[in-house]
Design an enzyme around this catalytic site. Structure first.
Site: not given
Ligand code: NAP
Length: 500
Positions: A250, A146, A193
């Site tokens: 998100d 982002y 991750k």
């Protein structure tokens, strides 16, 4: 409309010493924004919340007036004065280049921590009803993909930079542990991750684990983000606080709001060092705007978060209790959650909440909310310096229309006598030269890894430019170069898939 208090609040959340009121910037927003904002204002006023509103604009009208950011100067000035914002949803222009005014506000004021409580509310029917879901998702709000740094590498291949910093991970992890403490929660999960993106997502895991040592009273846990999504669906009760990077957050925070009844019920807070912005998770819902159909609960619960943040816990508890009584009584619901039961419009629902002020739902014990400590802003830009920095080579990203073998042979020739040796070429992360017997469907974007004979404190620019000039002379396009850094003896880059 300015607050009567004119001095800048010295700290986020401070009340004016003279009036005892908190001056808050109120942005009603677009679509259903003004309706839910009005409902909340009426409830807070009836509850005698010590708030003085400073009304400000952002979003659709501002874009249409030609302000490309969607946030006018007067609104920025107001927020800099009040340092606390209650905001309705803002429309993002579609089909032209304007950026989201929501994201602009969060980034301008470095609102780095997005907090989304996820809690089952009385009489809200979902497949999870009765399972006592009650956790908080904390999403890093300004970094990651982002950061919005995107480049077309070739006409065929686009790239978005995933930027993660130790400073950002440290702040968001501390905010999560602080929140756990302030709400008496005993565990915090970090969802990453890190198994695939070892440098970026891995940084979040490593820094979280380091920060956890300062909070021995709270159990730190790691969960891979894909498993986290699965666990949220099958066993959401296990979570108390989940902290994660921006993109992960998100997605899972919207998933989480779906577990407890959807967007009309989901509040959020965006916490910065100096400014805090409270807003519903939902957007402007243009399909129901102006129809007195919007559910004001998400906006009201955002205001409850704000009141607690401002140190007005008693009023926050009273407003929250009136909402819970209204839902528990079951005399009427907004259409989005009615499920065949009597329907109330936005205004009538707010009227019912106002009538219920002063009541407490049966068996309801408000969660203890001590004040939330905001991690201090680091004094320096460099946060975790390395004692030793070396360069072991470069990755040169090239555009080339041909096979990996052709490119590899050419580059080996070009590198002769340059001080670099071609180690390998990868295509979208998989080694394709030297050939490993794989069947990669190559695209016009090659990462060519050149290594130095020996690690060096730096690599002279002339050495790199010699190689780049040879590429250009041979008609091979290049897009960018990454140094292969080693910090304190550890490689700060990853291997390609299949690279030894
Ligand atoms: P949305 O506005 O959240 O609406 C999606 C649907 O959710 C609505 O059509 C409505 O469904 C339902 N809904 C949302 N809030 C509700 C409420 N308070 N009460 C009852 N139902 C509610 O999402 P969107 O349609 O994707 O986005 C519309 C605009 O909002 C876009 O311009 C988007 O960029 C912007 N947006 C802003 C924010 C923000 O300001 N933070 C966040 C998200 C989106 P029904 O059709 O079933 O009535």
């Amino acid at each position: 409309m300015k607050c009567t208090q004119t001095a800048t609040n010295p700290n986020v959340g401070d009340a004016d010493a003279r009036t005892g009121k908190h001056c808050v910037t109120l942005i009603p927003g677009d679509g259903i924004g003004p309706e839910v904002t009005e409902a909340v204002r009426r409830v807070l006023s009836a509850a005698n919340a010590p708030i003085e509103w400073e009304i400000a604009e952002a979003g659709r009208n501002v874009f249409e007036a030609g302000v490309a950011s969607g946030v006018p100067r007067e609104t920025i000035d107001s927020i800099n004065r009040t340092r606390a914002v209650l905001k309705g949803p803002l429309e993002t222009p579609v089909g032209h280049g304007g950026k989201s005014a929501n994201v602009t506000l969060r980034k301008m004021f470095e609102a780095f921590g997005n907090i989304r409580p996820v809690r089952q509310l009385p009489q809200i029917r979902t497949p999870y009803s009765g399972r006592k879901i009650d956790f908080v998702v904390i999403r890093e709000n300004v970094e990651d993909l982002y950061a919005g740094i995107e480049h077309g590498q070739t006409p065929d291949v686009a790239q978005c930079l995933k930027l993660i910093s130790t400073k950002g991970c440290d702040k968001i992890s501390r905010l999560a542990f602080n929140l756990a403490r302030s709400e008496g929660r005993r565990s915090v999960h970090v969802a990453t991750k890190a198994n695939i993106m070892k440098k970026t997502e891995g940084m979040m895991k490593r820094v979280f684990e380091q920060v956890a040592r300062d909070y021995p009273d709270i159990k730190p846990k790691h969960v891979l983000i894909d498993n986290c999504a699965h666990q949220l669906v099958v066993h959401p009760e296990q979570f108390e606080v989940i902290v994660t990077t921006n993109m992960n957050g998100d997605i899972i925070s919207d998933l989480a709001s779906g577990l407890v009844g959807g967007l009309g019920l989901a509040p959020s807070a965006n916490i910065g060092h100096e400014v805090a912005i409270f807003e519903p998770v939902h957007g402007s819902a243009p399909d129901i705007a102006g129809m007195d159909r919007a559910n004001p609960t998400a906006m009201l619960l955002s205001a409850v978060l704000m009141l607690r943040f401002l140190g007005e816990g008693a009023v926050a508890d009273e407003v929250e209790a009136a909402l819970l009584v209204t839902l528990s009584d079951g005399c009427g619901f907004t259409l989005d959650v009615a499920d065949g039961r009597p329907v109330l419009g936005t205004r009538a629902f707010a009227d019912t909440i106002i009538r219920n002020l002063g009541r407490r739902p049966e068996g309801w014990v408000p969660r203890a909310h001590a004040s939330l400590a905001i991690p201090a802003q680091a004094e320096r830009v460099v946060f975790a310096p390395a004692a030793k920095q070396e360069v072991v080579g470069i990755d040169l990203f090239t555009a080339f229309d041909g096979s990996a073998a052709t490119l590899g042979r050419k580059l080996e020739q070009l590198a002769g006598g340059s001080g670099f040796r071609l180690k390998m070429i990868s295509n979208r992360g998989t080694q394709v030269y030297p050939d490993r017997g794989n069947r990669t469907d190559c695209v016009d974007h090659w990462r060519c890894r050149f290594v130095l004979d020996q690690a060096a404190p730096t690599v002279p620019f002339e050495k790199i430019s010699l190689l780049v000039n040879r590429f250009e002379a041979a008609g091979i396009g290049w897009m960018h170069i990454e140094k292969l850094n080693r910090y304190d003896g550890e490689d700060a880059f990853t291997k390609a898939q299949g690279e030894d």
